[in-house]
Design a protein around this motif. Structure first.
Motif, PDB file in Angstrom:
ATOM      1  N   SER A 180      -2.018  -0.137  -2.321  1.00 16.25           N
ATOM      2  CA  SER A 180      -2.423   0.435  -1.040  1.00 16.25           C
ATOM      3  C   SER A 180      -3.083  -0.586  -0.108  1.00 16.25           C
ATOM      4  N   HIS A 181      -3.202  -1.839  -0.563  1.00 14.24           N
ATOM      5  CA  HIS A 181      -3.937  -2.845   0.202  1.00 14.24           C
ATOM      6  C   HIS A 181      -3.351  -3.051   1.595  1.00 14.24           C
ATOM      7  N   SER A 182      -2.040  -3.252   1.686  1.00 13.29           N
ATOM      8  CA  SER A 182      -1.419  -3.566   2.982  1.00 13.29           C
ATOM      9  C   SER A 182      -1.573  -2.418   3.970  1.00 13.29           C
ATOM     10  N   LEU A 189       6.702 -11.481   2.571  1.00 13.13           N
ATOM     11  CA  LEU A 189       7.562 -10.726   3.485  1.00 13.13           C
ATOM     12  C   LEU A 189       7.395  -9.226   3.278  1.00 13.13           C
ATOM     13  N   LYS A 190       7.077  -8.827   2.045  1.00  7.13           N
ATOM     14  CA  LYS A 190       6.846  -7.403   1.778  1.00  7.13           C
ATOM     15  C   LYS A 190       5.647  -6.908   2.581  1.00  7.13           C
ATOM     16  N   ALA A 191       4.558  -7.692   2.559  1.00  6.55           N
ATOM     17  CA  ALA A 191       3.376  -7.316   3.339  1.00  6.55           C
ATOM     18  C   ALA A 191       3.676  -7.345   4.833  1.00  6.55           C
ATOM     19  N   LEU A 192       4.496  -8.291   5.255  1.00  2.21           N
ATOM     20  CA  LEU A 192       4.900  -8.374   6.664  1.00  2.21           C
ATOM     21  C   LEU A 192       5.552  -7.070   7.107  1.00  2.21           C
ATOM     22  N   ARG A 193       6.493  -6.595   6.312  1.00  5.58           N
ATOM     23  CA  ARG A 193       7.207  -5.357   6.677  1.00  5.58           C
ATOM     24  C   ARG A 193       6.281  -4.147   6.625  1.00  5.58           C
ATOM     25  N   THR A 194       5.445  -4.071   5.570  1.00  5.41           N
ATOM     26  CA  THR A 194       4.561  -2.910   5.423  1.00  5.41           C
ATOM     27  C   THR A 194       3.565  -2.824   6.579  1.00  5.41           C
ATOM     28  N   ILE A 195       2.883  -3.929   6.861  1.00  2.28           N
ATOM     29  CA  ILE A 195       1.874  -3.944   7.926  1.00  2.28           C
ATOM     30  C   ILE A 195       2.534  -3.776   9.287  1.00  2.28           C
ATOM     31  N   GLY A 196       3.664  -4.453   9.496  1.00  4.36           N
ATOM     32  CA  GLY A 196       4.366  -4.334  10.772  1.00  4.36           C
ATOM     33  C   GLY A 196       4.817  -2.910  11.043  1.00  4.36           C
TER      34      GLY A 196
END
Length: 682
Positions: free
Chosen positions: A476-478, A503-510
């Motif tokens: 759940s961090h992102s 890139l996973k965090a990029l997509r989740t946060i974006g």
């Protein structure tokens, strides 16, 4: 007058620079670096300089380089800095110093229009698509007026455009002196100008491509150069290993098949089954990709045994044999028509090289290198050295300036001081000896200089670590970070850059931020990959000017460095997690194993310095000039709860610490009330 004294006078109060620019202010660190560079040029040898943001390192190496009267090679990591040096900094400084200097800009062949390939592009199937045809027509129209052929001149050309590979050449498909347009060749003319120039501006990719394959024209240029400067030197190790290793991709194979079909139908129609031969190459390349498994996205497979991990040995070896057979059959056909056109000679050479690489990857790996397979839409087989130290020591640093030997490289030592090497960047390590950089580059014997930034970070910037965020290991961090960033960015009116480690965090946060501000008239959320990088940077720098929405940019990879946004457009930089190297990366694993086998501790001597340097680079996006103000947020509580956090904190600029959410809120409100022309926020 000695060079060191001349340089000191230029930077002195009332000196040439002060007289030419009323805004020039002598800086102790800038002068110190310039004098160290001058001394190295006079004496020869290697100098490594870490110069913090705001020091003015560009002038620190350009002034002594220009005043020395020596032939100089300047290498940068990015084409953007290349263009800036050549078009702005060098001409302005040469004029200020009153020096008649011949300058040349030299890029890789993929940056230049190939007139012959442009002619062939009209016959390509993809050129019939309306979008491609329109851009191709624009390129053809521009080609009649350009002198340099540098595609950077063509405004509005997307760096991801499918037209670019159609109108540029590669080392594999270039016909060289046999090309019918060779006399007008932009690559050839750029190399000729470089050989005649006093100062040549190149990039690291071009430099190491030539070290590896002697292809870029550097083999003729480097022996005549006495001074070599690497700016953004922190990138040379990763750039170097790309070229000093060996790669084979399904993209290369398929491009060979397309070239085979095009040349066969154009020059030797009916003399061989070109369609069938090209189809076999294409199908065998696709079979090789399928043999690696059906994976979504991209992945790197370890390759420590005969075949990559999780790949069936029988299918893998059979696929390699099918590729080799298809290439060999193409070679037989090319051999019968080689005298008809130079295209066939070059295609035969390409086929020979592909077969040699296939044979290499069909056998055991080099014990001093690491092998892996990149699996994505294409398949890339790679064997790479772990660093560039050996190549630097044996092939570069050990070589004198002149003369040239039979192999095209310098031979016996020349009279006078040896070649001067200068390596500089804002981030080269987190210890006094800059060992993160020097050990991998084989520069342990170099002179080391660290010049602190001239910025007042205590007054201009603050650091905050939100303690309420979940652990970075928590799924759940992102999402939690995205919600927190959204609230802060809304208060600030945008002006926020989020740097992610994956890139996973990029997509989740974006995605989360886009959903949060969907339909909002206040903020625009930009996400790397949705637009060309240049367009993203331009839009973010504009900020809320001219009545536009404020911006939040979520980015990864290349945006951690080289992204310069001075002023109000950027005042909040958020780093999602501590940027440790990815443990599953084959190159990271091999470097870790080498350290462990030698009795060292990989986390302390590899992972931690890697994280420190990357963290320092990301933090460097925040403050770009003396009047900037901002807050750096690291969304990873390990920075303040783990023992190693002290080392990472020490690597960051000396910002003041915000210890609580109320303190952060107060600092954020101060930013919303102030502009960067006002005094620093309290």
């Amino acid at each position: 007058m000695a060079l060191v004294e001349m340089v000191q006078e230029v930077f002195a109060p009332g000196g040439v620079l002060a007289r030419a620019d009323t805004h020039f202010q002598p800086r102790e660190g800038q002068t110190q670096m310039a004098m160290a560079v001058a001394h190295t040029i006079e004496a020869g040898g290697a100098l490594v300089v870490e110069a913090g943001t705001g020091v003015g390192k560009t002038f620190s190496y350009l002034v002594p380089a220009l005043l020395s009267g020596e032939r100089v090679l300047l290498s940068t990591a990015t084409k953007a800095l290349q263009d800036q040096l050549f078009a702005r900094d060098l001409p302005r400084l040469a004029q200020t110093l009153g020096l008649p200097v011949r300058m040349a800009l030299l890029k890789g062949r993929a940056s230049y229009l190939c007139l012959y390939r442009m002619e062939l592009a009209r016959q390509d199937v993809s050129a019939r698509e309306p979008g491609v045809a329109r851009v191709l027509a624009k390129v053809e129209s521009w080609s009649h007026g350009t002198r340099s052929g540098d595609l950077a001149e063509l405004t509005g050309l997307d760096e991801r455009s499918p037209v670019i590979p159609l109108v540029t050449s590669t080392r594999e498909n270039c016909l060289g002196s046999q090309c019918p347009r060779f006399r007008e060749c932009h690559v050839h003319l750029a190399r000729r100008e470089a050989l005649a120039a006093d100062i040549v501006v190149i990039n690291h990719h071009l430099f190491f491509a030539d070290v590896a394959v002697r292809e870029s024209g550097m083999a003729e240029l480097l022996p005549s150069v006495r001074v070599v400067v690497f700016d953004e030197a922190h990138q040379i190790n990763e750039t170097g290993v790309q070229f000093l290793g060996l790669t084979l991709s399904t993209g290369q194979l398929m491009d060979f098949g397309r070239g085979l079909l095009a040349a066969g139908l154009q020059h030797a129609r009916g003399l061989a089954d070109w369609t069938g031969l090209a189809s076999q190459v294409d199908l065998s390349a696709r079979d090789l990709r399928l043999a690696a498994g059906d994976m979504r996205g991209s992945a790197k497979l370890r390759w420590t045994d005969e075949t990559p991990e999780s790949v069936r040995p029988d299918e893998w070896q059979a696929a390699l044999r099918r590729v080799a057979l298809a290439c060999a059959q193409a070679q037989e056909a090319l051999d019968t028509v080689s005298e008809i056109a130079p295209d066939f000679v070059r295609l035969y050479e390409r086929g020979t090289e592909l077969l040699a690489r296939l044979a290499h990857f069909s056998g055991p790996g080099n014990p001093d290198a690491v092998r892996w397979v990149d699996v994505g839409p294409q398949l890339r087989l790679t064997e790479s050295p772990l660093d560039i130290a050996e190549a630097m020591r044996t092939r570069l640093l050990a070589t004198p300036a002149e003369p040239v030997g039979d192999d095209g490289w310098p031979g016996e030592p020349a009279a006078g001081p040896g070649r001067a090497w200068v390596f500089t960047s804002a981030t080269l390590g987190d210890d006094e000896q800059l060992s993160w950089f020097t050990e991998r580059a084989g520069l342990q014997d170099a002179q080391i200089l660290r010049v602190a930034s001239s910025f007042d970070y205590g007054a201009q910037a603050a650091l905050y670590v939100p303690r309420h965020l979940p652990s970075p290991a928590d799924p759940s961090h992102s999402m939690a970070l995205a919600r927190w960033v959204g609230e802060a960015a809304a208060q600030l009116g945008g002006r926020t850059l989020v740097l992610t480690t994956t890139l996973k965090a990029l997509r989740t946060i974006g995605d989360a931020l886009k959903a949060q501000f969907a339909g909002s008239a206040a903020l625009e959320v930009l996400v790397q990959g949705e637009w060309p990088k240049r367009r993203l940077m331009e839009r973010f720098r504009e900020g809320s000017e001219h009545g536009q929405q404020g911006c939040v940019l979520v980015a990864s990879a290349t945006f951690w460095e080289g992204f310069d946004v001075p002023g109000d457009a950027l005042q909040l930089v958020v780093i999602d997690k501590l940027p440790f190297p990815p443990p599953g990366d084959p190159l990271v694993e091999a470097r870790t194993q080498r350290i462990e086998k030698s009795g060292g501790k990989a986390f302390k001597s590899y992972a931690l310095p890697e994280a420190a340097v990357a963290l320092k680079q990301g933090a460097g996006r925040l403050i770009r000039r003396e009047s900037d103000q901002g807050i750096l947020v690291v969304g990873d509580t390990r920075l303040i709860t783990m023992g190693y956090g002290k080392r990472l904190l020490a690597a960051l600029p000396p910002m003041r610490r915000l210890e609580s959410e109320p303190e952060f809120e107060a600092a954020l409100q101060a930013l919303t009330r102030a502009s960067t022309t006002a005094p620093p926020f309290p």
